[in-house]
Design an enzyme around this catalytic site. Structure first.
Site, PDB file in Angstrom:
ATOM      1  N   CYS A 162      -8.543 -19.644  -8.727  1.00  0.00           N
ATOM      2  CA  CYS A 162      -7.290 -19.814  -9.484  1.00  0.00           C
ATOM      3  C   CYS A 162      -6.094 -19.618  -8.558  1.00  0.00           C
ATOM      4  O   CYS A 162      -5.158 -20.422  -8.525  1.00  0.00           O
ATOM      5  CB  CYS A 162      -7.208 -18.798 -10.622  1.00  0.00           C
ATOM      6  N   ASP A 222      20.267  -0.929  16.373  1.00  0.00           N
ATOM      7  CA  ASP A 222      19.070  -1.414  17.050  1.00  0.00           C
ATOM      8  C   ASP A 222      18.465  -2.631  16.344  1.00  0.00           C
ATOM      9  O   ASP A 222      17.330  -3.022  16.646  1.00  0.00           O
ATOM     10  CB  ASP A 222      18.006  -0.303  17.107  1.00  0.00           C
ATOM     11  N   ASP A 256      13.732   4.316  20.440  1.00  0.00           N
ATOM     12  CA  ASP A 256      15.132   4.506  20.789  1.00  0.00           C
ATOM     13  C   ASP A 256      15.387   6.006  20.909  1.00  0.00           C
ATOM     14  O   ASP A 256      14.749   6.802  20.215  1.00  0.00           O
ATOM     15  CB  ASP A 256      16.020   3.899  19.706  1.00  0.00           C
ATOM     16  N   ASP A 290      17.355   3.121  14.621  1.00  0.00           N
ATOM     17  CA  ASP A 290      18.075   3.590  13.446  1.00  0.00           C
ATOM     18  C   ASP A 290      18.295   2.503  12.404  1.00  0.00           C
ATOM     19  O   ASP A 290      18.867   2.760  11.353  1.00  0.00           O
ATOM     20  CB  ASP A 290      19.415   4.227  13.840  1.00  0.00           C
ATOM     21  N   CYS A 350      -9.518 -15.472 -10.732  1.00  0.00           N
ATOM     22  CA  CYS A 350     -10.341 -15.382  -9.530  1.00  0.00           C
ATOM     23  C   CYS A 350      -9.617 -16.004  -8.341  1.00  0.00           C
ATOM     24  O   CYS A 350      -8.512 -16.529  -8.471  1.00  0.00           O
ATOM     25  CB  CYS A 350     -11.684 -16.085  -9.750  1.00  0.00           C
TER      26      CYS A 350
END
Length: 709
Positions: free
Chosen positions: A17, A608, A423, A604, A14
């Site tokens: 935990c 970039d 871009d 790309d 749960c």
């Protein structure tokens, strides 16, 4: 230096935990970040190896009362996922058997209680049934509760254990000493059915969890198990694990490619839809890169193995998806804060319920039943499953859409994006310039190509490709020189050849006409070449989708302003920032962020990279084998701009699901706990409702699987 490790954590049931383990890891000196996932049973820990070791991290988890295991050395992501799949199947099977047997025995116990509850012999039969179910089916619940208690914590197991033990002890007292202590009836069937419904809920959860990892399972199944390798001039079939880098592999029509590599001879069309989602097979010939897991169609070829095991494209995708599915979304912190104090509060409410009923003059039976119902109904399971289930399903669905989304935090940030920076080259355009007009004869084109073949510029490659398509050939140039930003020159067949822009020819005093790329031979203008980078198919439609989503779209380019504006007009983008270098792109992203915008950028993934890192969300465009899969927050395996809109829509849907899950998990407890305390819910109904709440959260998350591709 920071290292990251994945530790398998066993015994978590749960949100409480998960919260205990998370807190223990975060408080360990040397740990930078820790993410514990209830769904996957994994802890992803970033730590400084100079301050803390992996064994100490395992010990920190064990000290909280849960099991911990480091990944086996040398095991690939494929093998780890296959092992996890086997464990999930076994867990679901075992839970289902225990649930069915417990339900059957619970039904028998209820029938006996309704007919002959007050007969001593029947009570002892009920006692035997209850002891068997508690010892066999409920053993993990009780051992988990005891282990947590020894370590000073409490979880969902503690609530179930307290509730069933209270019902059992009450019934035991009525069995061995009927009438004493004010107890008369027995509630053995309640203890049995509570365990049965809890186990039913866990079995359904285990089955549903497997559905959340279906996309990852399909990726695993794409891998081939054998390869046809040329060894000692003979073809032999070997397990993929025995293939070595550099081995020559033979692929026949209809076969699956076992590993990544480069074609040596032969040609075919390869179905790469599993990687890119594009249905049309891609032509492959000598020199082409191929990816393991893709499907050959009609031709045959031989290729050299290049990337094996964890270095292969498919293995990297699997590893990335596992990491994403084990990550945490910031919204999950709400569940963490609540679950950290939830169990102690529920125990206190249960005690208060019992005391209130007794003080109000209620019977011992009613007081005990109401207190037990409070314990059972207030299970934080649903809260712990609310966010990770949605993250797992969303990232899996994203992979099917050709999107590798790096986890819950990225999903949450994507939803808030309001500005998209694109871009130009390689993102809005194909990134593959080609000659669209050549006002020069073949003799001049041949000399220009001879010089340009020594250049690395994309425009130079376009000229060389165009010249070869016309059947031209040429010798190597001598005295080659390149002037950055202007052009190149060299001597070919004794002639001085210059290929460049007007600024270069003006500098040499050569009169020229208009044109993008100009050619001069022995000081005389010889012609011009026009090169263009085509806009990607579907780019205009994608921009319209972005605007429908309320995004402001910006075109960012290092190209000339005129070229950038021409592309922007073609696809429908109004705002253009041109002639900027990589550092200038970062400055522009920061400027947009300073205006309070949440910025996503698509590039790309290589040149970039600085701007992608600066953006709130970075989209790395790619096409499988030629991609840096780790670049950006979201990787587009299909170089299609429309997938960016799909990613944003998926993130918004996922966040809606997360909010719904958390709301209903909390609302369930807000309504159910008072109802149980007031005596409107008996323990059996409470256990069934608790199990249903957890399962409903998982199935609500599974709705994301139906999101259109």
């Amino acid at each position: 230096m920071t290292e990251t490790i994945h530790i398998h954590v066993g015994g978590m049931t749960c949100a409480a935990c998960q919260s205990h383990v998370q807190r223990a890891l975060e408080q360990t000196p040397g740990v930078r970040t820790a993410a514990v996932n209830l769904m996957t049973g994994d802890a992803t820990v970033a730590f400084d190896p100079g301050e803390v070791g992996a064994d100490a991290l395992v010990e920190a988890i064990v000290d909280t009362g849960y099991e911990a295991q480091l990944p086996a050395a040398g095991r690939s992501a494929f093998e780890e996922q296959e092992e996890r799949e086997r464990a999930q199947v076994e867990e679901a099977r075992e839970l289902a058997i225990k649930a069915v047997v417990s339900l059957a025995l619970g039904a028998i116990a209820m029938f006996l209680s309704m007919r002959w509850m007050h007969e001593a012999g029947v009570r002892y039969i009920l006692l035997a049934i209850t002891v068997f179910v508690m010892a066999w089916a409920g053993r993990q619940i009780y051992t988990g509760a005891w282990t947590a208690a020894r370590h000073g914590s409490a979880d969902m197991n503690a609530l179930v254990a307290l509730g069933t033990e209270a019902a059992f002890l009450y019934s035991l007292a009525a069995t061995v000493a009927p009438g004493r202590f004010g107890v008369h009836d027995v509630y053995y069937e309640s203890a049995v059915l509570i365990l049965a419904f809890v186990l039913c809920g866990r079995a359904l959860e285990a089955r549903a969890k497997r559905q959340t990892t279906s996309a990852l399972r399909k990726l695993i199944q794409l891998g081939s198990t054998t390869a046809r390798v040329v060894r000692d001039a003979a073809e032999i079939d070997l397990p993929v694990g025995q293939v070595r880098r550099g081995d020559l592999i033979v692929v026949r029509p209809g076969e699956k490619l076992p590993v990544d590599g480069e074609i040596v001879d032969g040609s075919s069309y390869v179905d790469e839809s599993m990687l890119t989602g594009e249905p049309a097979p891609v032509e492959k010939r000598a020199g082409s890169q191929v990816t393991g897991g893709t499907q050959n169609t009609t031709g045959s070829f031989r290729y050299r193995a290049t990337s094996l095991g964890e270095a292969s494209v498919l293995a990297r995708i699997v590893a990335l998806m596992r990491e994403a599915q084990g990550s945490r979304a910031p919204i999950e912190r709400l569940a963490d804060r609540i679950s950290g104090v939830f169990v102690p509060i529920v125990v206190a409410l249960s005690v208060a319920t019992f005391a209130a009923w007794m003080l109000a003059g209620g019977s011992m039976t009613k007081a005990a039943a109401s207190a037990v119902a409070v314990l059972i109904i207030a299970c934080p399971c649903a809260m712990g499953l609310a966010v990770p289930t949605a993250v797992m399903v969303a990232t899996g669905r994203g992979a099917q859409m050709g999107l590798l989304i790096k986890g819950g935090e990225t999903l949450e940030k994507l939803r808030r994006v309001n500005t998209l920076v694109l871009d130009k080259t390689g993102t809005v355009t194909e990134g593959k310039p080609r000659v669209v007009d050549a006002k020069i004869d073949d003799a001049g084109l041949r000399l220009a190509a001879a010089v340009e073949q020594r250049s690395e510029h994309p425009l130079a490659r376009a000229i060389v490709v165009h010249a070869r398509s016309r059947g031209l050939s040429w010798p190597d140039p001598v005295d080659f020189q390149a002037t950055p930003g202007r052009g190149v020159e060299g001597v070919v067949d004794g002639k001085n050849v210059i290929v460049g822009n007007r600024a270069l020819l003006d500098e040499r005093g050569i009169a020229s006409a208009n044109g993008e790329i100009l050619v001069a031979i022995d000081g005389q203008f010889a012609g011009s070449i026009q090169v263009a980078d085509p806009v990607r198919s579907g780019a205009s439609e994608a921009v319209r989708e972005f605007k429908k989503l309320g995004l402001e779209v910006v075109l960012l380019s290092g190209d000339r302003k005129e070229a950038a504006e021409a592309v922007a007009r073609q696809v429908g983008i109004e705002r253009v920032v041109a002639a900027v270098l990589p550092d200038g792109k970062v400055v522009e992203i920061r400027r947009l962020q300073s205006e309070g915008r949440i910025v996503a950028m698509a590039g790309d993934g290589i040149n970039d990279a600085p701007a992608l890192a600066q953006a709130d969300v970075g989209f790395a465009m790619g096409s499988g084998t030629d991609i840096a899969i780790e670049a950006g927050d979201v990787t587009l395996l299909r170089p299609h701009l429309g997938r960016i809109a799909g990613a944003i829509e998926l993130s918004r849907a996922a966040m809606n699901i997360m909010r719904q899950n958390l709301f209903w998990a909390l609302a369930y407890n807000v309504v159910a706990i008072p109802a149980a305390a007031l005596g409107f819910l008996n323990p059996v109904i409470a256990s069934a409702a608790m199990a249903a709440s957890s399962v409903s959260v998982v199935f609500n998350s599974l709705r994301l699987k139906r999101k259109p591709l």
